[in-house]
Design an enzyme around this catalytic site. Sequence first.
Site, mmCIF file in Angstrom:
data_model
loop_
_atom_site.group_PDB
_atom_site.id
_atom_site.type_symbol
_atom_site.label_atom_id
_atom_site.label_comp_id
_atom_site.label_asym_id
_atom_site.label_seq_id
_atom_site.Cartn_x
_atom_site.Cartn_y
_atom_site.Cartn_z
ATOM 1 C CG ASP A 95 -9.228 -0.622 5.225
ATOM 2 O OD1 ASP A 95 -8.878 -0.725 4.035
ATOM 3 O OD2 ASP A 95 -8.526 -0.982 6.184
ATOM 4 C CE LYS B 259 -3.642 -2.586 2.273
ATOM 5 N NZ LYS B 259 -4.295 -2.980 3.521
ATOM 6 C CD GLN C 289 -3.114 -4.730 6.518
ATOM 7 O OE1 GLN C 289 -3.011 -3.672 5.920
ATOM 8 N NE2 GLN C 289 -3.745 -5.770 6.009
#
Length: 306
Positions: free
Chosen positions: A120, A53, A97
């Site tokens: 997200d 990312k 994460q």
Amino acid sequence: MGSWLEGKTLAKEIKEEVKNEVAQYLKKRKEVPGLVGILVGENRASKIYLRTKERNCERLGIRSEILFLPGDIEVSLLKAKIEELKSREDVDGILVQLPLPSGFNAPEIIACIPPEKDVDGFHPFNLGNLMMNQEGLKPCTPLGIIELLKSREIPIEGKRVVVVGRSRIVGKPLAAMITNENGTVTICHSKTENLPQVTSEADILVGAIGRGAFITQEFVKLGAVVVDVGMNNLADKAKVEEMFGKDEKRQNDIKEKGYTLIGDVHPHVIDKAEFLTPVPGGVGPLTVAMLMRNTLEAFKMRRNLA
Ligand code: NDP
């Protein structure tokens, strides 16, 4: 035999658009979007995902940081770190994460991210907006799947769609998105009875399970569109050969890394399906592209830019 439904080219196009727009904002406003990824603990795969990312951000001109926190950090301290990022003007996107180490309650932590920075799309506020078919930041993997189907003009409206997997990050939000696109959805999971019978009714079948090559031809209707979300490491040489024959790349993977990446769908399903997304190179690249786009969207939303 069907065709491989690659996601790489579309992902590249989407990232190119993001890159151009970011460059324009840098020129016009002298600022670029900023993304912070939080890694709690030492999960090796998570580290690799976050680095990917970060590299993508670099290429697109998005500023990025990774916050490495110890696996035994106090929940209150983790929440305080998120609180700090919440008030930082230069941070448009915050992601934690997953999976978090055991002992952490992921929904509790994710709920601390301000919804406008939740790139997200996992915050209950954003998931609520998705359920209500309202604007908002949406989970990247399901968003990528919808984009992929649309880019190839694969109709969803009126189609029978079966999603195997009901996770908060893939299966459930994807089912909501498909419903919003007027598809008729069935969600399956580990307690579903007669799974192959249910899945073989699907015009569009999605595997988001986390079990290598679980979905075989008997699960698939002739001519179905099959989307493979799974990412599983396969180390068994004989099985790799059964699936991919003497494929040089797969054999090199085994030689060099000791495993090869496979999906939840057996590759021989290509003989029965109209389309099948490959692993790697299918859904995966789109997930990252959507994260980049969501970060740009968050930047724009916070500044009321069109
Ligand atoms: P989870 O482990 O959170 O969920 C798996 C789901 O599969 C659960 O709902 C589970 O059912 C269901 N399931 C497990 N076994 C069976 C079975 N035998 N029959 C039917 N259903 C079953 O996984 P995720 O959703 O997080 O991820 C799924 C896969 O997608 C993984 O391989 C992951 O690595 C990959 N992934 C890929 C991404 C990408 O960008 N390509 C992004 C995110 C994930 P139950 O709820 O009953 O336990």
